[in-house]
Design a protein around this motif. Structure first.
Motif, short mmCIF file in Angstrom:
data_model
loop_
_atom_site.label_atom_id
_atom_site.label_comp_id
_atom_site.label_asym_id
_atom_site.label_seq_id
_atom_site.Cartn_x
_atom_site.Cartn_y
_atom_site.Cartn_z
N UNK A 546 43.95 30.30 80.75
CA UNK A 546 44.23 28.80 80.08
C UNK A 546 45.41 28.94 79.56
N UNK A 547 46.64 28.58 80.04
CA UNK A 547 48.01 28.37 79.47
C UNK A 547 47.96 27.75 78.35
N UNK A 548 47.48 26.44 78.19
CA UNK A 548 47.74 25.85 77.00
C UNK A 548 46.92 26.63 75.79
N UNK A 549 45.94 27.14 75.80
CA UNK A 549 45.40 27.92 74.83
C UNK A 549 45.57 29.39 74.91
N UNK A 550 46.41 29.84 75.95
CA UNK A 550 46.69 31.32 75.98
C UNK A 550 45.44 32.09 75.65
N UNK A 551 44.48 31.89 76.63
CA UNK A 551 43.01 32.49 76.58
C UNK A 551 42.57 32.82 77.73
N UNK A 552 41.54 33.56 77.95
CA UNK A 552 40.94 33.77 79.17
C UNK A 552 39.37 33.54 79.13
N UNK A 553 38.75 32.52 79.93
CA UNK A 553 37.35 32.30 79.90
C UNK A 553 36.52 32.71 81.27
N UNK A 554 35.46 32.51 81.22
CA UNK A 554 34.67 32.93 82.41
C UNK A 554 34.80 32.05 83.47
N UNK A 555 35.03 32.15 84.59
CA UNK A 555 35.31 31.45 85.74
C UNK A 555 33.96 30.60 86.04
N UNK A 556 32.79 31.67 85.99
CA UNK A 556 31.31 31.19 86.51
C UNK A 556 30.74 30.24 85.52
N UNK A 557 30.90 30.63 84.17
CA UNK A 557 30.54 29.62 83.10
C UNK A 557 31.40 28.39 83.07
N UNK A 558 32.47 28.36 83.44
CA UNK A 558 33.21 27.17 83.33
C UNK A 558 32.72 26.24 84.63
N UNK A 559 32.14 26.92 85.64
CA UNK A 559 31.82 26.18 86.72
C UNK A 559 30.25 25.47 86.48
N UNK A 560 29.49 26.42 85.63
CA UNK A 560 28.15 25.68 85.19
C UNK A 560 28.27 24.62 84.28
N UNK A 561 29.15 24.79 83.28
CA UNK A 561 29.46 23.86 82.51
C UNK A 561 29.96 22.47 83.17
N UNK A 562 30.75 22.86 83.97
CA UNK A 562 31.17 21.69 84.64
C UNK A 562 30.19 20.77 85.75
N UNK A 563 29.20 21.55 86.31
CA UNK A 563 28.26 20.83 87.08
C UNK A 563 27.23 20.03 85.96
N UNK A 564 26.96 20.78 84.98
CA UNK A 564 26.02 20.17 83.85
C UNK A 564 26.63 19.04 83.21
N UNK A 565 28.11 19.02 82.86
CA UNK A 565 28.78 17.89 82.55
C UNK A 565 28.66 16.93 83.55
N UNK A 566 28.72 16.95 84.69
CA UNK A 566 28.67 16.06 85.89
C UNK A 566 27.31 15.48 85.88
N UNK A 567 26.16 16.37 85.85
CA UNK A 567 24.91 15.70 85.77
C UNK A 567 24.52 14.83 84.56
N UNK A 568 24.99 15.24 83.34
CA UNK A 568 24.64 14.39 82.04
C UNK A 568 25.66 13.01 82.38
N UNK A 569 26.80 13.08 82.86
CA UNK A 569 27.38 11.82 83.09
C UNK A 569 26.61 11.04 84.14
N UNK A 570 26.02 11.58 85.10
CA UNK A 570 25.54 10.98 86.34
C UNK A 570 24.19 10.24 85.68
#
Length: 620
Positions: A546-570
């Motif tokens: 993530x260039x804005x924060x000059x950091x590395x995050x888990x690509x899988x975790x970010x995907x799960x978080x993304x789907x959960x976030x979508x379900x919460x919204x739904x």
């Protein structure tokens, strides 16, 4: 016959007596002695009225004084002497003494001996005079038109000093300077040509007619483009009052003796008369006035040339009728020309010829005009050969430096000093831009204007583009480079500044290694790769950078978080929809209930009233 010639000579003397008393101004230039030290300085000399003075230029040479033939009246070949300079050597200025022969003969002999210029030392202490051409017969005048070296008269005292230095074995170096011989105040040259329509006056008439033919093209170009203002003039004389009723005066003058010219053939008994010449001169002046008023003053050159060809005296065509045909062929208004000419038999002044006579009188730095032909440039009388190239050089010398037209910068007229070592001025060979500006008198080192962009600097060591559009010219002198399809430039409005990813002074820029200097990708899991002008950051394994924060995050975790976030919204949207529907139904039901009660309330009072009425009737 002899008596007629004597009478004609006396008559001509009266005609010309006014010119003998005229004010004659000697045109001078500078002669600078550079060695020996005892003679160093600047001395005046008088320009000869023959040869070819190098108006606007200079000539460097060494002075030689002959051991024999010191007056230069004989050919130097007879003495087996040559003054031709050797390759790489300085030109020779031949010093000769005044006396025993014509000035022109001295110059001709010096020229044939290889001298580059001739200096004539006066033989008596007196103010400098102008060396003129002699009035010789046709057989002896041929060489006059072939003298090409410049000549000058120097004072007796200066001549004696030069001779002594040479006899003592000193090398006498001099610089003959014509750059200030003519005024050059602005970007336009005014010049006058004093001439005559007579074509039977021998070599002088032939030379001026030939000059008009040869110079016509250049004169018309200069006039049409506004570089020059040309005015033709004609000399006339008045008849002495004692001779007004004489046959000679009547045949040589118009307007009752006010305007006269010598007999063309110098014989009153044959050919054309002087008054024919005066009338044709007047016609040429009037044609110029009419053409000038119509905005085409250059037609004078066409008329004079055509008239000399179509209406010569030798063919008996020097007539009014022939002249008018030439005028009509050029499209000039003949009626206006004839009106300008007026009545030649009237006993009154002709305003045109009166103005011509007044113009003959010198003013300020210009002397009286007494010789034909005479050329006056910027109110200074031209001295030298009546030749196209020589006259054009003199006219070019009358322009303010750097304002002269292109014709003055041709190879025939002057030497381009910018061709050798760029004149010592700044240049950018890659862009073919130079600060060297060729001028008639030399060169100027002046930063140029290219495509509307002004370069600034001293003109000698540097010039830089400035202002709007500067980056379009050689990138403003700033760094610019293309690599792997990417182009970076250091040119900005403020000057030269290396773009992000590069460092330097803007003229030279180098890529910054952000990885080596640890300016990017600083997180523990980050990997840095330097590129030209930038860098690339990445993360190992399943990590995402993530260039804005000059950091590395888990690509899988970010995907799960993304789907959960979508379900919460739904789910949130569904709940919000159900709630909205319930509210809607509640509000509709409440609204309808209130409406129904209102309607029912309108009918309930009627039922109660009828019941009461029935009760009353029963009581009666």
């Amino acid at each position: 016959m002899r008596a007629k010639q004597v009478l004609h000579s006396i008559w001509l003397l009266f005609f010309l007596c006014g010119s003998c008393w005229g004010r004659f101004v000697v045109e001078k230039n500078s002669l600078k002695v550079t060695s020996p030290d005892s003679l160093k300085g600047i001395y005046e000399c008088a320009i000869g009225n023959f040869g070819v003075p190098q108006y606007g230029g200079t000539m460097v040479g060494v002075v030689a004084y002959p051991k024999a033939n010191r007056k230069g009246c004989q050919s130097f070949e007879e003495f087996d002497v040559s003054y031709k300079s050797k390759p790489g050597g300085f030109p020779t200025f031949l010093l000769v003494d005044r006396g025993d022969c014509y000035f022109t003969a001295k110059a001709w002999n010096a020229q044939n001996a290889g001298a580059a210029a001739v200096l004539v030392a006066d033989n008596k202490a007196e103010p400098l005079i102008t060396m003129d051409t002699p009035e010789e017969d046709d057989s002896k005048a041929d060489y006059l038109q072939n003298i090409t070296i410049p000549s000058a008269l120097i004072s007796k005292s200066f001549g004696d000093s030069l001779k002594k230095a040479i006899e003592d074995g000193d090398l006498v170096s001099v610089n003959l300077d014509w750059r200030e011989s003519l005024p050059h105040p602005d970007d336009r040259v005014e010049y006058e040509f004093w001439t005559n329509s007579n074509d039977e006056c021998g070599p002088k008439c032939d030379s001026q007619i030939q000059f008009v033919k040869n110079f016509k093209g250049a004169a018309q170009i200069l006039e049409k483009k506004g570089y020059t203002q040309f005015t033709p003039h004609y000399i006339t004389w008045y008849c002495p009052e004692a001779f007004l009723l004489s046959k000679q005066c009547k045949s040589q003058c118009i307007n009752h003796g006010r305007y006269c010219a010598p007999d063309p053939e110098q014989d009153f008994s044959k050919g054309y008369d002087g008054k024919d010449v005066v009338l044709q001169n007047l016609r040429q002046v009037c044609l110029f006035k009419v053409a000038n008023e119509s905005g085409k003053p250059w037609l004078w050159w066409d008329y004079v040339t055509d008239f000399s060809i179509r209406c010569p005296m030798k063919d008996k065509k020097y007539t009014k009728e022939c002249a008018e045909k030439v005028i009509e062929s050029l499209g000039v208004d003949l009626k206006k020309v004839n009106k300008c000419i007026g009545d030649p038999d009237a006993d009154e002044d002709n305003p045109v010829l009166k103005a011509e006579q007044d113009a003959q009188i010198g003013k300020n730095s210009r002397g009286d005009v007494t010789i034909l032909p005479t050329l006056v440039i910027n109110n200074r009388q031209y001295r030298g050969k009546l030749d196209k190239t020589a006259v054009l050089k003199a006219i070019c010398a009358g322009f303010q430096e750097a304002t002269e037209p292109a014709v003055c910068l041709s190879e025939v007229i002057q030497t381009n000093e910018c061709l050798e070592n760029n004149g010592g001025c700044w240049q950018d060979k890659a862009s073919d831009i130079t600060a060297c500006k060729d001028t008639f008198r030399g060169r100027l080192c002046e930063c140029p204007v290219v495509k509307g962009v002004k370069f600034v600097g001293d003109g000698y060591t540097h010039c830089e583009a400035s202002g709007y559009g500067r980056c379009e010219i050689n990138n403003g002198g700033c760094w610019k480079k293309t690599h792997e399809g990417k182009t970076y430039s250091a040119c900005v409005d403020e000057g030269c500044k290396c773009p992000p990813g590069f460092e330097g002074d803007g003229v030279n820029c180098e890529d910054v290694d952000e990885c080596k200097e640890k300016k990017a990708c600083q997180c523990s899991s980050c990997k840095c790769k330097n590129t030209w002008g930038s860098y690339e950051c990445s993360c190992g394994g399943d990590l995402l950078y993530i260039k804005e924060h000059d950091t590395c995050i888990s690509q899988k975790a970010s995907t799960e978080v993304g789907w959960s976030f979508l379900w919460v919204i739904f789910v949130g949207l569904v709940i919000a929809g159900v709630g909205a529907y319930a509210v809607y139904k509640y509000r509709i039901r409440s609204y309808m209930d209130s409406e129904i009660r209102a309607i029912m309330a309108q009918y309930m009072p009627l039922d109660n009233q009828e019941a009461q009425n029935h009760v009353h009737h029963g009581d009666i």
